[in-house]
Design a protein around this motif. Structure first.
Motif, PDB file in Angstrom:
ATOM      1  N   ASP A 110       0.867  -1.178   0.000  1.00  0.00           N
ATOM      2  CA  ASP A 110       0.000   0.000   0.000  1.00  0.00           C
ATOM      3  C   ASP A 110       0.906   1.231   0.000  1.00  0.00           C
ATOM      4  O   ASP A 110       0.924   2.039   0.924  1.00  0.00           O
ATOM      5  N   PHE A 111       1.681   1.340  -1.068  1.00  0.00           N
ATOM      6  CA  PHE A 111       2.680   2.389  -1.250  1.00  0.00           C
ATOM      7  C   PHE A 111       2.424   3.093  -2.575  1.00  0.00           C
ATOM      8  O   PHE A 111       1.779   2.543  -3.472  1.00  0.00           O
ATOM      9  N   ILE A 112       2.973   4.286  -2.701  1.00  0.00           N
ATOM     10  CA  ILE A 112       2.770   5.087  -3.899  1.00  0.00           C
ATOM     11  C   ILE A 112       3.616   4.625  -5.064  1.00  0.00           C
ATOM     12  O   ILE A 112       3.153   4.558  -6.194  1.00  0.00           O
ATOM     13  N   SER A 113       4.885   4.291  -4.829  1.00  0.00           N
ATOM     14  CA  SER A 113       5.803   4.082  -5.945  1.00  0.00           C
ATOM     15  C   SER A 113       6.522   2.750  -5.878  1.00  0.00           C
ATOM     16  O   SER A 113       6.582   2.092  -4.833  1.00  0.00           O
ATOM     17  N   GLU A 114       7.075   2.364  -7.021  1.00  0.00           N
ATOM     18  CA  GLU A 114       7.992   1.233  -7.089  1.00  0.00           C
ATOM     19  C   GLU A 114       9.386   1.776  -6.801  1.00  0.00           C
ATOM     20  O   GLU A 114      10.131   2.128  -7.709  1.00  0.00           O
ATOM     21  N   GLY A 128      10.221  11.579  -2.521  1.00  0.00           N
ATOM     22  CA  GLY A 128      11.532  11.658  -3.145  1.00  0.00           C
ATOM     23  C   GLY A 128      12.613  11.121  -2.225  1.00  0.00           C
ATOM     24  O   GLY A 128      12.536  11.277  -1.011  1.00  0.00           O
ATOM     25  N   THR A 129      13.608  10.475  -2.801  1.00  0.00           N
ATOM     26  CA  THR A 129      14.722   9.960  -2.017  1.00  0.00           C
ATOM     27  C   THR A 129      15.883   9.648  -2.942  1.00  0.00           C
ATOM     28  O   THR A 129      15.682   9.300  -4.109  1.00  0.00           O
ATOM     29  N   ALA A 130      17.084   9.770  -2.414  1.00  0.00           N
ATOM     30  CA  ALA A 130      18.275   9.403  -3.179  1.00  0.00           C
ATOM     31  C   ALA A 130      18.565   7.910  -3.089  1.00  0.00           C
ATOM     32  O   ALA A 130      19.485   7.403  -3.727  1.00  0.00           O
ATOM     33  N   LEU A 131      17.753   7.178  -2.315  1.00  0.00           N
ATOM     34  CA  LEU A 131      18.020   5.758  -2.089  1.00  0.00           C
ATOM     35  C   LEU A 131      17.639   4.889  -3.273  1.00  0.00           C
ATOM     36  O   LEU A 131      18.142   3.780  -3.418  1.00  0.00           O
ATOM     37  N   ASN A 132      16.716   5.357  -4.118  1.00  0.00           N
ATOM     38  CA  ASN A 132      16.265   4.555  -5.244  1.00  0.00           C
ATOM     39  C   ASN A 132      15.751   5.480  -6.337  1.00  0.00           C
ATOM     40  O   ASN A 132      14.871   6.308  -6.103  1.00  0.00           O
ATOM     41  N   PRO A 155       5.494  17.912 -11.164  1.00  0.00           N
ATOM     42  CA  PRO A 155       5.828  16.941 -10.120  1.00  0.00           C
ATOM     43  C   PRO A 155       6.841  17.577  -9.171  1.00  0.00           C
ATOM     44  O   PRO A 155       7.844  18.153  -9.614  1.00  0.00           O
ATOM     45  N   THR A 156       6.588  17.510  -7.880  1.00  0.00           N
ATOM     46  CA  THR A 156       7.488  18.118  -6.896  1.00  0.00           C
ATOM     47  C   THR A 156       7.732  17.135  -5.761  1.00  0.00           C
ATOM     48  O   THR A 156       6.997  16.161  -5.591  1.00  0.00           O
ATOM     49  N   PHE A 157       8.765  17.433  -4.956  1.00  0.00           N
ATOM     50  CA  PHE A 157       9.175  16.486  -3.934  1.00  0.00           C
ATOM     51  C   PHE A 157       9.626  17.195  -2.666  1.00  0.00           C
ATOM     52  O   PHE A 157      10.018  18.359  -2.697  1.00  0.00           O
ATOM     53  N   MET A 158       9.560  16.463  -1.580  1.00  0.00           N
ATOM     54  CA  MET A 158      10.026  16.987  -0.309  1.00  0.00           C
ATOM     55  C   MET A 158      11.546  16.988  -0.229  1.00  0.00           C
ATOM     56  O   MET A 158      12.140  17.895   0.338  1.00  0.00           O
TER      57      MET A 158
END
Length: 268
Positions: A70-74, A140-144, A170-173
């Protein structure tokens, strides 16, 4: 219709140790699926709450399990954390004597575009779209590298579906384009910000409003705030509408079930 009555469904959520409201939508989604009576069992497990992912196999009696993130992204959690914690090595894995099918996350389902557009229509029904910039916000994340894809895809689909908006971004934290710089990318008098998150929890009720500039970092849980009842906000020379997260939509239960059918079509 596929007979799933001998199988179990495991819905996996992120959860939170900081906000008591974050897990609410996950329980709602599980209840909505349970009411359908399609599965022998419907369970929840979390990364940051109890019951944890590592307890999942102790909760489930069925020998065949469908896991739906139940997550937004792959991204990081769906491609790395969940498979690691559940000991999965592919679409189907036999682990602890059970056959486990790993389904796609809810956030990449085609219905998401409709749900996001519904958020806009509910919070800003009379807004002049040609005078409005729409922002879709993800973590958003630099992990993936894949983490941002769902947000970017939805922004593109919304721009295609609603060409009357002046712009859709599209924007990110935690990645560019940063949502805290929203006004630098808004050339219109109006802005609508839609958080692309499952829960109205820590991020949508606390972090993003602070980044947008209309809230202080109070740290209160969602149940003690009236973020969405105060629309619109007059800030940074713009009229800003802020919507609730997509996870409160009743349709998410159907999306979870559909991701099971999508898995079966692609892999079984």
């Amino acid at each position: 219709m596929t007979d799933l009555s001998h199988t179990a469904l495991l819905i996996v959520g992120h959860g939170s140790t900081e906000n008591p409201d974050s897990s609410g939508p996950y329980f709602d989604h599980a209840a909505a699926v349970r009411e359908k009576g399609l599965f022998a069992e419907v369970h929840l497990a979390f990364w940051k709450e109890e019951p944890s992912l590592r307890e999942a196999f102790y909760m489930i009696d069925a020998e065949e399990i469908y896991v739906v993130p139940d997550f937004i992204s792959e991204g990081y959690f769906t491609q790395e954390v969940i498979p690691r914690e559940l000991e999965l090595d592919g679409p189907t894995t036999v682990v602890h004597g059970k056959t486990v099918h790993y389904c796609p996350p809810v956030g990449i389902h085609p219905t998401m575009t409709t749900i996001l557009s519904r958020r806009v229509e509910q919070e800003a029904p009379d807004i002049r779209r040609e005078d409005t910039t729409l922002f879709v916000v993800g973590h958003g994340t630099a992990l993936n590298d894949n983490t941002t894809r769902a947000v970017k895809d939805q922004a593109a689909l919304l721009a295609e579906r609603f060409p009357e908006f002046a712009a859709v971004h599209p924007t990110f934290m935690e990645q560019e384009m940063f949502i805290e710089d929203w006004d630098k990318h808004c050339e219109t008098p109006n802005a609508v910000v839609v958080p692309f998150f499952i829960a109205d929890g820590l991020h949508s009720y606390q972090d993003i409003p602070v980044l947008l500039g209309f809230e202080e970092d109070e740290g209160l849980p969602a149940s003690q705030k009236d973020i969405f009842r105060q629309n619109p906000y007059q800030i940074r020379g713009k009229t800003l509408y802020y919507t609730s997260a997509i996870g409160i939509e009743p349709a998410l239960g159907e999306v979870i079930i559909d991701q099971v059918h999508t898995f079966r079509e692609n892999h079984l």
